[in-house]
Design a protein around this motif. Structure first.
Motif, PDB file in Angstrom:
ATOM      1  N   GLU A  15       0.833  -1.193   0.000  1.00  0.00           N
ATOM      2  CA  GLU A  15       0.000   0.000   0.000  1.00  0.00           C
ATOM      3  C   GLU A  15       0.874   1.251   0.000  1.00  0.00           C
ATOM      4  N   ALA A  16       1.929   1.228   0.803  1.00  0.00           N
ATOM      5  CA  ALA A  16       2.838   2.374   0.853  1.00  0.00           C
ATOM      6  C   ALA A  16       3.510   2.602  -0.492  1.00  0.00           C
ATOM      7  N   LYS A  17       3.871   1.513  -1.176  1.00  0.00           N
ATOM      8  CA  LYS A  17       4.501   1.656  -2.492  1.00  0.00           C
ATOM      9  C   LYS A  17       3.523   2.261  -3.504  1.00  0.00           C
ATOM     10  N   CYS A  18       2.239   1.897  -3.399  1.00  0.00           N
ATOM     11  CA  CYS A  18       1.235   2.499  -4.281  1.00  0.00           C
ATOM     12  C   CYS A  18       1.078   3.988  -3.976  1.00  0.00           C
ATOM     13  N   TRP A  19       1.090   4.340  -2.690  1.00  0.00           N
ATOM     14  CA  TRP A  19       1.024   5.752  -2.306  1.00  0.00           C
ATOM     15  C   TRP A  19       2.202   6.521  -2.898  1.00  0.00           C
ATOM     16  N   GLN A  20       3.386   5.923  -2.823  1.00  0.00           N
ATOM     17  CA  GLN A  20       4.578   6.586  -3.364  1.00  0.00           C
ATOM     18  C   GLN A  20       4.461   6.773  -4.876  1.00  0.00           C
ATOM     19  N   TYR A  21       3.901   5.768  -5.546  1.00  0.00           N
ATOM     20  CA  TYR A  21       3.726   5.868  -6.996  1.00  0.00           C
ATOM     21  C   TYR A  21       2.799   7.024  -7.350  1.00  0.00           C
ATOM     22  N   VAL A  22       1.641   7.099  -6.679  1.00  0.00           N
ATOM     23  CA  VAL A  22       0.688   8.171  -6.965  1.00  0.00           C
ATOM     24  C   VAL A  22       1.306   9.528  -6.642  1.00  0.00           C
ATOM     25  N   SER A  23       2.059   9.601  -5.556  1.00  0.00           N
ATOM     26  CA  SER A  23       2.740  10.855  -5.202  1.00  0.00           C
ATOM     27  C   SER A  23       3.720  11.268  -6.294  1.00  0.00           C
ATOM     28  N   ARG A  24       4.419  10.294  -6.865  1.00  0.00           N
ATOM     29  CA  ARG A  24       5.378  10.619  -7.938  1.00  0.00           C
ATOM     30  C   ARG A  24       4.657  11.143  -9.174  1.00  0.00           C
ATOM     31  N   VAL A  25       3.502  10.556  -9.496  1.00  0.00           N
ATOM     32  CA  VAL A  25       2.716  11.052 -10.641  1.00  0.00           C
ATOM     33  C   VAL A  25       2.333  12.508 -10.407  1.00  0.00           C
TER      34      VAL A  25
END
Length: 455
Positions: A15-25
């Motif tokens: 879940e944290a990795k998905c959050w990081q991905y969306v933050s990068r977008v």
């Protein structure tokens, strides 16, 4: 056992990795629009939010976390981002900078004491953006299009923009008087909060969740009917720019937003997501031309947008648009004796600083257990350090996909891994996306998608 406070959550693992991905977008889109990241304190003077957000808003009257510090000062955990950003703009005298307007974005936790539910926590994460220093209707359209483009790039469909105009101060005052005249005879039909709002800020009545379905709400005057000519012309310009940018919108007079500081353009963005519930608004914002002056700065127009990150993640999950995270490591390094362990410490550090994701053993496992751990980590390569090989300045590299082993010079190891891992990753460029591989769709991914070959 000590547990987390009610209304908060731990974010970890995938879940944290998905959050990081969306933050990068979000970061990448903001960079393209030339917005600068800003971080403001997690707590500020309570006066900031009372003056900036408004005394009659639910956030200030019911939801803020207030405390008195050891110096006897009244402090508040930030419930939203705009007031803090404006305070920073004034305190740092950015208004004197020739490089105008100032364009900011943030992505940070907020704190509101409300009843916890899905996507609405007491510690919530909110991302948003502000343009401070221009009243140009183009900036209104830019903020709206920027938000829409972020949602589109993340893969959300069925995005709908609802816009309205509250007009300038004169228009808003005229509308305020019309609302009072409309609701006064029906005072006994209003909830206790709305009775209080009728005297302080009647526009807030339109945002009431308790009375929203009553007939007196449906027959209430519309803001559009009380705009003066200047405000009408400005609103028409905003709509024209949105059409030029190909942003689909609907004029909705019921959109007033829940904060006191808005004037002129206000908007909400909805997502048509199955199972998302009746509250399908995923973000909103508007123009606040008076806040800078109210907080002690010079008269400066501004507009902004904010959205709950938690709610966005739920939307992406329901739409099956969360990214497929590559959770593998590039290399797992094993050893047998203490000398090899020391060399492993050196080599892992060198490889990590060269850009590779490297893991090693910290639990004195057997080689068999070490190989199993490498498999659990989806390691692309494994190296078992061998003293005899090291004497020849070599290591044996195992490709965990092909199971082939190769002796590689330590001096050439970085180049070997770089070449082979790039080749390994390039095979991922052709992938299955979430569009079911139909032939009548648009694939928004940057990679070569299999579905494109079928078109």
């Amino acid at each position: 056992m000590i547990t987390k406070p009610k209304g908060t959550k731990d974010i970890y693992g995938m879940e944290a990795k998905c959050w990081q991905y969306v933050s990068r977008v979000i970061d990448e889109v903001m960079e393209k629009y030339n917005y600068n990241f800003i971080r403001v304190p997690v707590f500020e003077s309570s006066e900031l939010f009372h003056r900036g957000v408004g005394e009659t808003t639910d956030i200030v009257t019911k939801e803020t976390y207030d405390f008195t510090d050891r110096g006897g000062r009244s402090m508040t955990l930030r419930p939203e981002g705009t007031a803090g950003v404006v305070r920073s703009f004034i305190e740092n005298k950015v208004y004197g900078d020739d490089n105008k307007p100032a364009k900011y974005y943030y992505n940070m936790p907020m704190y509101r004491y409300e009843r916890p539910q899905a996507g609405r926590l007491r510690e919530l994460t909110q991302f948003g953006m502000e343009i401070i220093g221009t009243d140009d209707p183009l900036s209104d359209a830019e903020i709206i299009s920027l938000a829409v483009n972020i949602y589109s790039l993340l893969g959300l469909k069925g995005i709908k923009v609802n816009i309205n105009s509250l007009g300038d101060s004169k228009s808003r005052n005229n509308y305020r008087e019309a609302l009072i005249k409309h609701f006064e005879p029906h005072k006994d039909e209003l909830c206790s909060d709305c009775i209080e709002r009728l005297e302080k800020n009647p526009l807030r009545i339109l945002d009431c969740k308790v009375d929203k379905d009553k007939e007196i709400m449906k027959t209430a005057p519309k803001t559009i009917d009380y705009l003066n000519e200047e405000s009408k012309e400005r609103f028409e310009k905003v709509k024209e720019y949105l059409e030029i940018m190909q942003v689909k919108y609907v004029v909705d007079p019921s959109v007033v937003r829940g904060l006191d500081y808005y004037n002129h353009t206000v908007f909400e963005i909805e997502a048509d997501i199955e199972g998302f519930g009746a509250q399908n608004v995923i973000g909103g914002g508007g123009r606040y031309n008076n806040m800078v002056e109210q907080l002690g700065g010079p008269s400066t127009p501004a507009i902004g947008f904010a959205a709950g990150f938690d709610r966005l993640m739920i939307a992406l999950e329901k739409e099956n648009k969360l990214p497929k995270i590559d959770n593998s490591v590039d290399l797992f390094l094993l050893y047998v004796n203490e000398d090899e362990k020391k060399y492993a410490a050196y080599l892992t550090n060198e490889l990590r600083m060269s850009g590779f994701i490297v893991e090693t053993d910290y639990l004195a496992r057997s080689l068999k257990a070490g190989f199993k751990q490498a498999d659990r980590l989806n390691s692309k390569f494994t190296i078992v350090l061998n003293s005899d090989d090291l004497k020849n300045n070599e290591v044996k590299v195992k490709n965990n996909k092909t199971r082939e082993e190769e002796l590689v010079s330590v001096d050439a190891l970085i180049y070997y891994l770089d070449e082979n891992i790039v080749d390994e990753e390039s095979s991922l460029d052709e992938h299955e996306c979430n569009c079911n591989n139909s032939s009548d769709h648009e694939c928004s991914c940057d990679k070569t998608c299999k579905c494109k070959d079928k078109e």
